[in-house]
Structure formats: structure tokens, C-alpha cells
Motif scaffolding. Structure first.
Motif, PDB file in Angstrom:
ATOM      1  N   GLY A   7       0.855  -1.161  -0.078  1.00 40.50           N
ATOM      2  CA  GLY A   7       0.017  -0.172  -0.069  1.00 40.50           C
ATOM      3  C   GLY A   7       0.592   1.158  -0.032  1.00 40.50           C
ATOM      4  O   GLY A   7       1.889   1.109  -0.488  1.00 40.50           O
TER       5      GLY A   7
ATOM      6  N   ASN B 299      -0.497   3.909   5.253  1.00 40.32           N
ATOM      7  CA  ASN B 299      -0.309   2.845   6.485  1.00 40.32           C
ATOM      8  C   ASN B 299       0.027   3.774   7.611  1.00 40.32           C
ATOM      9  O   ASN B 299      -0.358   3.243   8.617  1.00 40.32           O
ATOM     10  CB  ASN B 299       0.852   2.011   5.910  1.00 40.32           C
TER      11      ASN B 299
ATOM     12  N   ARG C  20      -3.361  -2.994  -0.322  1.00 39.79           N
ATOM     13  CA  ARG C  20      -2.821  -3.505   1.267  1.00 39.79           C
ATOM     14  C   ARG C  20      -3.982  -4.641   1.736  1.00 39.79           C
ATOM     15  O   ARG C  20      -3.351  -5.603   2.272  1.00 39.79           O
ATOM     16  CB  ARG C  20      -2.794  -2.283   2.203  1.00 39.79           C
TER      17      ARG C  20
ATOM     18  N   TYR D 114      -5.594   1.301  -0.364  1.00 43.14           N
ATOM     19  CA  TYR D 114      -5.953   0.249   0.662  1.00 43.14           C
ATOM     20  C   TYR D 114      -6.391  -0.974   0.122  1.00 43.14           C
ATOM     21  O   TYR D 114      -6.089  -2.098   0.866  1.00 43.14           O
ATOM     22  CB  TYR D 114      -7.155   0.986   1.344  1.00 43.14           C
TER      23      TYR D 114
ATOM     24  N   MET E  88      -4.905  -3.023   7.190  1.00 45.19           N
ATOM     25  CA  MET E  88      -3.603  -2.048   6.958  1.00 45.19           C
ATOM     26  C   MET E  88      -2.631  -2.468   7.887  1.00 45.19           C
ATOM     27  O   MET E  88      -1.518  -2.675   7.762  1.00 45.19           O
ATOM     28  CB  MET E  88      -4.041  -0.724   7.296  1.00 45.19           C
TER      29      MET E  88
ATOM     30  N   SER F  60     -14.139   3.286   1.441  1.00 51.52           N
ATOM     31  CA  SER F  60     -12.683   2.908   2.219  1.00 51.52           C
ATOM     32  C   SER F  60     -11.867   4.261   2.414  1.00 51.52           C
ATOM     33  O   SER F  60     -11.253   4.551   3.169  1.00 51.52           O
ATOM     34  CB  SER F  60     -12.057   2.032   1.242  1.00 51.52           C
TER      35      SER F  60
ATOM     36  N   ALA G 226     -10.858  -2.026   7.979  1.00 54.98           N
ATOM     37  CA  ALA G 226      -9.766  -1.121   7.158  1.00 54.98           C
ATOM     38  C   ALA G 226      -8.451  -1.206   8.060  1.00 54.98           C
ATOM     39  O   ALA G 226      -7.463  -1.466   7.404  1.00 54.98           O
ATOM     40  CB  ALA G 226     -10.412  -0.090   6.513  1.00 54.98           C
TER      41      ALA G 226
ATOM     42  N   SER H 184      -6.316   6.750  -2.576  1.00 55.15           N
ATOM     43  CA  SER H 184      -6.077   6.282  -1.364  1.00 55.15           C
ATOM     44  C   SER H 184      -6.819   4.944  -0.984  1.00 55.15           C
ATOM     45  O   SER H 184      -6.313   3.881  -0.648  1.00 55.15           O
ATOM     46  CB  SER H 184      -6.633   7.226  -0.240  1.00 55.15           C
TER      47      SER H 184
ATOM     48  N   MET I  50      -2.852   5.375   9.286  1.00 53.75           N
ATOM     49  CA  MET I  50      -3.999   4.235  10.020  1.00 53.75           C
ATOM     50  C   MET I  50      -3.370   3.667  11.158  1.00 53.75           C
ATOM     51  O   MET I  50      -3.861   3.710  12.097  1.00 53.75           O
ATOM     52  CB  MET I  50      -4.037   3.099   9.109  1.00 53.75           C
TER      53      MET I  50
ATOM     54  N   TYR J  71     -10.390   6.156   5.511  1.00 50.79           N
ATOM     55  CA  TYR J  71      -8.916   6.479   5.603  1.00 50.79           C
ATOM     56  C   TYR J  71      -8.789   8.048   6.078  1.00 50.79           C
ATOM     57  O   TYR J  71      -8.046   8.277   6.750  1.00 50.79           O
ATOM     58  CB  TYR J  71      -8.405   6.125   4.509  1.00 50.79           C
TER      59      TYR J  71
END
Lengths: 196, 196
Positions: A101, A106, A171, A168, B109, B164, B105, A164, A109, B168
Motif C-alpha cells: 500500500g 499505512n 494492502r 488500501y 492495514m 474506504s 480497514a 487512497s 492508519m 481513511y
DNA sequence: CTTTTTCTTGACTTGATAGTCAATAATAAC
DNA sequence: GTTATTATTGACTATCAAGTCAAGAAAAAG
């Protein structure tokens, strides 16, 4: 006067970036870093204050490199549509077989928005990317290629968001076809009717 | 015959879900869990094999609840556009002041796609959500409200991706206005021309 | 060659945390 | 009331990882 450093700091930073990107901050141990860089612990500590400092520097490096790529792309002498197409082409993001990703996403998150320094990096990246996208989109609108129903700013945020999401999906283990399809749909929907 | 359990397992699971959602798996300590549930360590270990088991059960619970919500929404007796609007309304996602994004999500991640069990949960969620979205979109297309330039499947993947991305953005600390704007743009672009 | 400086190395320390153990408490069946 | 069974409890253990320390190595300057 003094013994020179035996390892290349920049190279070590790049290698650390790879590790952090793949594993995240928490899951990366300092041993992972020494292993990847082939630099002994204390030598790394000499240059970088600690693991977090190294991480933040890697994050900044990532941002700079991404932005540099996008800016280079934006300044090319091709149609804005072609630029957007390259940006929306997933294969350009995907390197190696690892589905890691976007390092920035990442990290966002992983840390949430309570970590000031990480948050700052992420915001910076967001702003810069959207700014570049907006410029290209405006060009596209001026040439009647991109829909005028939304402002360039709205569309830039929209596109950035779609990308984005795609990172995701990457990932999360989606296939290249799935990811490309989604990006292509997002791209198509923002075109002017006559340009589709 | 035996001493009955003093705590409500389901309640403890919900409380654990909250913690995992906010902090992620790695950053959540078992102490966080005992604190949130007010259940002592060994009692939790009696019911859940270990921290990971508890996490996976929380993840499944989250999925079930999200899917239940979406299915309830899909089956309502309102126009498909209204359904999509509710789904694209960010305020419905946002609870409390914490910007924790989508638990699924976040977990995708955090673990990447190398963790089989987490990956399985995430894929399951993806499929189910897209399936529900597709059904609503197909309805919308049949009524001439949603664009026919893309298939319902493509649009479902597209919309899921936009959502999603929005989650994020939430996690990354974007404002409600920004998130709503992006979702609204994504929503608008998939409408048929006459429905805009 | 000596001195000074800084890099390198591996052992050490400290702290955190997942998971275990064994003693105790509570309840239901008889 | 006794017994069997399971929950509860807090102390304990083992592991792992971040960061430190101090001794030794290497190079440049004089």
C-alpha cells in the motif's frame, strides 16, 4: 581527524524505509533495521536519535520522493488526460510482489491522528498531492476534457480519495485487475461527457 | 453444578472491540482489555484463547454488525438514491469524537494480507458490502437514476472504494466537511445526467 | 609514531507485556 | 451440609525489544 563513517546514511535510510513500509512502525524491530541496513545498532543510534526518529525521517523521504514523481509528471508536455491516466494507472504504484500500500496511508492508519508529528507528515502529503492533482484537473477542465460539474478542488479531493482507497485495496490483498478497474471507473466518471 | 460466570461475554466482546478499534491490535495491551471490560485477565483467558482470538472474534462481530446495518438499509422501502445517500452520508459512520476509521480497514492495514485469518475476514466484508451496494445500484440503474456507462458491479466496487478512502481520511484526521465533500462528489458522479 | 577523535561492537539494562500457575471463592447437585 | 466443578484472583514467568555503556578499532593530523 576522526574515523570516517563506514556506512552510507542515505542508503541506510532508504533501506529502513523499505522495512517500515512493509511492516509498519510497531512491528518493525530495531533488529529488522540493523539486518536490513547491515549497520550495527549503535552506529544507527549515532546518526538517528532513536527508532521513531528514523521512522519519521523515512516518512519524510517517502513523501519527498512521491511528490517529486508527481511534480515531474505534472510538468510533462502531454495532455492533462494522459497525466491523469498515468497517475491512475495502478501498475505505477505497484512494485515487487509485496502489497504494502501507501506508506503514508499505512502510517496514518497505524498512528491515528493523535500523533502530532506523523499527523503533520500525512497532512503535508495530502495537501501537496491534492494541489498537484488540482492543477492537472484544472488544465483538463479548461480543455473541456474533465467535467465542469464539480470544481477542480472537489475533483482533486475526489481523485486523491479514490487513489487512497486503491492503495488500501492493495494492502488488503485485492487483485491488480480489481484495483485497476476501480481506478479506471473513478477516472472515467470525472471526464466530460464528450471525452469518455 | 459449577460456579456461574459473573461477566457477560458478549458485553466484554463489544467492549474489547471498542478498544481494538481505537488502538489497533498491536497497540492494545491485555491490560487495556481487562480495564475496558472490568474482567480479570484469567477470566478473559478462560473464555478467549488469547489476545489474538479475542481480536478475531471482535473483528467478526464488527463485520456482522456493519453488514446487518447495510442490509437493513438496503431492504428499506425508499428510493435507491435515498439508500445510497444514507450510505454516503459520513455522519452515519462517525461516532464519538474519535477518528478511528473503519475497524476492518484499520486491521487490513495493520496486518497486510499475509495474515490468513485477518485477510479472510477482510475479504468476506468486502464481498458482502459490494454485493449489497451492487443490488442498490442496479435498482438505481433500472430506474434511470444511476449512470449506465458502467456496470453495477464496477460502480459497486467504485463506491466501496470511495467509502474506504473516506474512512481513511477520517483516520488521517480530515474534517467532517472534507470527508462529506469527497463522498458527495463520488456519489454525484455516479448519477445519471438527468438525476443530478 | 603518537594522539585525538569518532566509529564500531557486543554485552548489558530496563521495561513492558503475553501468557501461566496455584490458591481461593462461589455455586449447583446430591 | 458436603462435594464437585468452574470462576476468580493476584502473583509469577518468560520473552522480547528499545536503548545504553564501555572497551576496542580505525583513521587523520601533527
Amino acid at each position: 581527524m576522526s574515523r570516517p563513517r563506514e556506512f552510507d546514511v542515505d542508503r541506510a535510510l532508504h533501506q529502513s524505509l523499505e522495512v517500515f513500509w512493509t511492516k509498519g512502525f510497531k512491528s518493525t524491530t530495531f533488529e529488522d533495521l540493523t539486518h536490513a541496513t547491515q549497520v550495527k545498532k549503535q552506529s544507527l543510534y549515532c546518526v538517528f536519535k532513536n527508532k521513531r526518529d528514523l521512522f519519521l525521517k523515512a516518512l519524510a523521504l517517502y513523501r519527498e520522493e512521491r511528490i517529486a514523481f508527481l511534480e515531474e509528471m505534472a510538468s510533462r508536455e502531454v495532455s492533462p488526460l494522459e497525466k491523469l491516466e498515468v497517475i491512475c494507472d495502478y501498475s505505477q504504484y505497484q512494485n515487487k510482489e509485496t502489497c504494502r500500500g501507501c506508506f503514508m496511508a499505512n502510517s496514518a492508519m497505524e498512528f491515528g491522528n493523535d500523533d502530532q508529528e506523523v499527523y503533520h507528515e500525512v497532512s503535508l502529503m495530502f495537501e501537496r498531492v491534492e494541489c498537484i492533482l488540482e492543477k492537472i484537473i484544472r488544465e483538463g477542465q479548461e480543455q473541456g476534457l474533465v467535467t465542469n460539474c464539480q470544481s477542480s478542488k472537489e475533483l482533486a479531493a475526489y481523485l486523491n480519495n479514490a487513489i487512497s482507497g486503491a492503495r488500501y485495496m492493495e494492502r488488503a490483498g485485492a487483485s491488480n485487475e480489481q484495483i485497476n478497474a476501480v481506478l479506471h471507473t473513478s477516472f472515467t466518471l470525472m471526464l466530460a461527457k464528450n471525452a469518455r
